[in-house]
Design a protein around this motif. Structure first.
Motif, PDB file in Angstrom:
ATOM      1  N   ALA A 216       0.829  -1.212   0.000  1.00  0.00           N
ATOM      2  CA  ALA A 216       0.000   0.000   0.000  1.00  0.00           C
ATOM      3  C   ALA A 216       0.865   1.265   0.000  1.00  0.00           C
ATOM      4  N   SER A 217       1.989   1.238   0.711  1.00  0.00           N
ATOM      5  CA  SER A 217       2.898   2.389   0.724  1.00  0.00           C
ATOM      6  C   SER A 217       3.465   2.646  -0.665  1.00  0.00           C
ATOM      7  N   ALA A 218       3.831   1.580  -1.360  1.00  0.00           N
ATOM      8  CA  ALA A 218       4.370   1.724  -2.708  1.00  0.00           C
ATOM      9  C   ALA A 218       3.345   2.338  -3.665  1.00  0.00           C
ATOM     10  N   LEU A 219       2.086   1.988  -3.486  1.00  0.00           N
ATOM     11  CA  LEU A 219       1.032   2.528  -4.348  1.00  0.00           C
ATOM     12  C   LEU A 219       0.696   3.977  -3.986  1.00  0.00           C
ATOM     13  N   TRP A 220       0.645   4.295  -2.696  1.00  0.00           N
ATOM     14  CA  TRP A 220       0.219   5.625  -2.265  1.00  0.00           C
ATOM     15  C   TRP A 220       1.228   6.714  -2.620  1.00  0.00           C
ATOM     16  N   ILE A 221       2.491   6.344  -2.761  1.00  0.00           N
ATOM     17  CA  ILE A 221       3.506   7.361  -3.023  1.00  0.00           C
ATOM     18  C   ILE A 221       3.217   8.101  -4.323  1.00  0.00           C
ATOM     19  N   ASN A 222       2.566   7.442  -5.286  1.00  0.00           N
ATOM     20  CA  ASN A 222       2.183   8.119  -6.533  1.00  0.00           C
ATOM     21  C   ASN A 222       1.142   9.203  -6.253  1.00  0.00           C
ATOM     22  N   VAL A 223       0.159   8.873  -5.438  1.00  0.00           N
ATOM     23  CA  VAL A 223      -0.904   9.819  -5.105  1.00  0.00           C
ATOM     24  C   VAL A 223      -0.349  10.978  -4.282  1.00  0.00           C
ATOM     25  N   LEU A 224       0.577  10.668  -3.384  1.00  0.00           N
ATOM     26  CA  LEU A 224       1.114  11.668  -2.467  1.00  0.00           C
ATOM     27  C   LEU A 224       1.733  12.855  -3.211  1.00  0.00           C
ATOM     28  N   PHE A 225       2.547  12.594  -4.213  1.00  0.00           N
ATOM     29  CA  PHE A 225       3.193  13.692  -4.936  1.00  0.00           C
ATOM     30  C   PHE A 225       2.178  14.540  -5.701  1.00  0.00           C
ATOM     31  N   VAL A 226       1.145  13.892  -6.215  1.00  0.00           N
ATOM     32  CA  VAL A 226       0.088  14.648  -6.902  1.00  0.00           C
ATOM     33  C   VAL A 226      -0.598  15.604  -5.934  1.00  0.00           C
ATOM     34  N   LEU A 227      -0.892  15.124  -4.734  1.00  0.00           N
ATOM     35  CA  LEU A 227      -1.533  15.975  -3.729  1.00  0.00           C
ATOM     36  C   LEU A 227      -0.601  17.080  -3.255  1.00  0.00           C
ATOM     37  N   PHE A 228       0.685  16.795  -3.131  1.00  0.00           N
ATOM     38  CA  PHE A 228       1.648  17.821  -2.751  1.00  0.00           C
ATOM     39  C   PHE A 228       1.653  18.978  -3.755  1.00  0.00           C
ATOM     40  N   GLU A 229       1.607  18.640  -5.029  1.00  0.00           N
ATOM     41  CA  GLU A 229       1.716  19.650  -6.080  1.00  0.00           C
ATOM     42  C   GLU A 229       0.547  20.636  -6.048  1.00  0.00           C
ATOM     43  N   THR A 230      -0.563  20.255  -5.446  1.00  0.00           N
ATOM     44  CA  THR A 230      -1.699  21.184  -5.375  1.00  0.00           C
ATOM     45  C   THR A 230      -1.408  22.356  -4.436  1.00  0.00           C
TER      46      THR A 230
END
Length: 411
Positions: free
Chosen positions: A296-310
């Motif tokens: 789950a950590s490996a998958l969430w890291i993709n979402v995390l950077f997208v949310l950071f960029e907002t």
């Protein structure tokens, strides 16, 4: 739990300062990113010195007992933290200030290297078989309490002290307050009894004459499994509580208070997650919960950077909180999982070496590697690849171990 919280409170003060202002105070002759890399190098020293603490205090813990070693590590950690608050900066002492900072950080790491195993074993060795995962995880929760408290203090302090005053003298205050933290910790730990497992072993005269040698020769596979299980979780954690502050504040221009608050909320969520996932590991096993957390950590890291960029504060909080809750699926059961890999006579040494070696390779180098990768290569893919590679090591290590839930500790 409280003893571990006190040590992580002090460790967190340094970690956060390294991410935010130590590049200005101790390495001002470099550009901001280069200064941050050097500040994170001192952060790494605190991890790279941990194996020394693991060797020293692991051996003492298996020969003299768990509790007395924990008292010594607390005093060492507190003395170094207080001394950092008194350090002259580069503007006053030049490179000597930087060297003193590194030296104190080194001793801090040595102290923390002997802390974790003792705190875990005080609970794991006295826990019931059915609830050992949950009970041992309170030491992990202690780390979150310490990180939360340290971050909360800095958040509150920076809210009422101007940036100029904070850089000038305000950063010293939390370090100096560690004197009272250590005094409370010493009083607390004096009342903690030694574990029954160690007392019985001592009574029977079965303590190991050379626990380090015994671990390296007779329990090497268990050591590699235990250390490997930690690497991915340590790297994820290093990213979330250290590099993310730099990335958000320096690269994306997010307000410092927002970034610190997001980490603080995420750490609180992680503490509750540790208890929940550890209890779950008592029911369905350590390995399924641990591996699920890594995937789950490996998958969430993709979402995390997208949310950071907002750059949206709420989305940043969600990104970090979810990441740290997922991380707790590894971190919570980790305490019992690592302790269950070793027999009583070398358990302190084995746990200390697994914890410190993984910390040096994983968490200690992580912010430094992240900062270097981000400086040298465009985009976030290299950062993600590094996280994915270390999580793969964790998954393989956990799957290489037998299931240890609902089994007695090895005598």
């Amino acid at each position: 739990m409280v003893g571990t919280a006190l040590e992580w409170f002090e460790f967190t003060l340094y970690n956060t300062m390294a991410a935010l202002i130590f590049n200005q105070l101790f390495f001002p002759q470099f550009d901001p990113i280069a200064g941050t890399i050097l500040a994170f190098s001192t952060y790494a020293v605190g991890y790279l010195s941990r194996p020394i603490g693991g060797f020293i205090f692991g051996r003492l813990g298996d020969k003299l007992g768990r509790r007395d070693v924990l008292m010594l590590t607390l005093v060492l950690m507190g003395a170094c933290t207080f001394a950092i608050g008194l350090l002259p900066t580069y503007a006053t002492l030049g490179v000597g200030a930087s060297l003193l900072l590194v030296a104190l950080r080194f001793i801090q790491g040595v102290a923390l290297g002997g802390e974790w195993a003792g705190a875990v074993l005080l609970t794991a060795e006295q826990a019931s078989i059915r609830h050992r995962g949950f009970q041992a995880s309170w030491a992990q929760v202690g780390a979150m309490v310490g990180i939360f408290s340290g971050t909360a203090m800095l958040t509150l302090f920076t809210a009422f002290v101007s940036d100029e005053r904070f850089v000038d003298w305000g950063w010293r205050v939390p370090f100096l307050l560690s004197f009272f933290v250590v005094a409370f910790g010493i009083w607390l730990r004096r009342g903690v009894p030694e574990t029954g497992a160690f007392e019985q072993m001592s009574k029977d005269g079965e303590t190991s004459a050379a626990p380090i040698t015994e671990v390296l020769t007779g329990h090497l596979r268990n050591l590699l499994v235990a250390a490997g299980s930690r690497i991915g979780s340590d790297v994820v954690f290093g990213f979330m509580i250290a590099f993310s502050l730099t990335y958000l504040t320096q690269s994306l221009g997010v307000n410092r208070t927002v970034a610190i608050s997001a980490v603080m909320i995420g750490v609180a969520a992680n503490g509750f997650g540790c208890l929940a996932f550890s209890a779950l590991s008592d029911r369905i096993g350590r390995r399924p919960v641990y591996v699920a957390g890594a995937i789950a950590s490996a998958l969430w890291i993709n979402v995390l950077f997208v949310l950071f960029e907002t750059r949206d504060p709420l989305l940043i909080i969600i990104a970090i909180s979810v990441a740290l809750v997922i991380h707790s699926a590894m971190y919570g059961p980790q305490a019992s999982f690592v302790a269950e890999q070793f027999v009583t006579r070398v358990r302190y040494t084995g746990c200390s070496l697994a914890y410190t070696l993984a910390g040096a390779v994983g968490g200690g180098l992580a912010p430094l590697v992240f900062t270097t990768l981000y400086r040298e290569f465009p985009g976030t893919l290299p950062l993600k690849a590094y996280i994915w590679a270390t999580l793969a090591i964790t998954i393989v290590s956990v799957l290489a171990a037998r299931e240890t839930a609902s089994r007695p500790l090895k005598d």
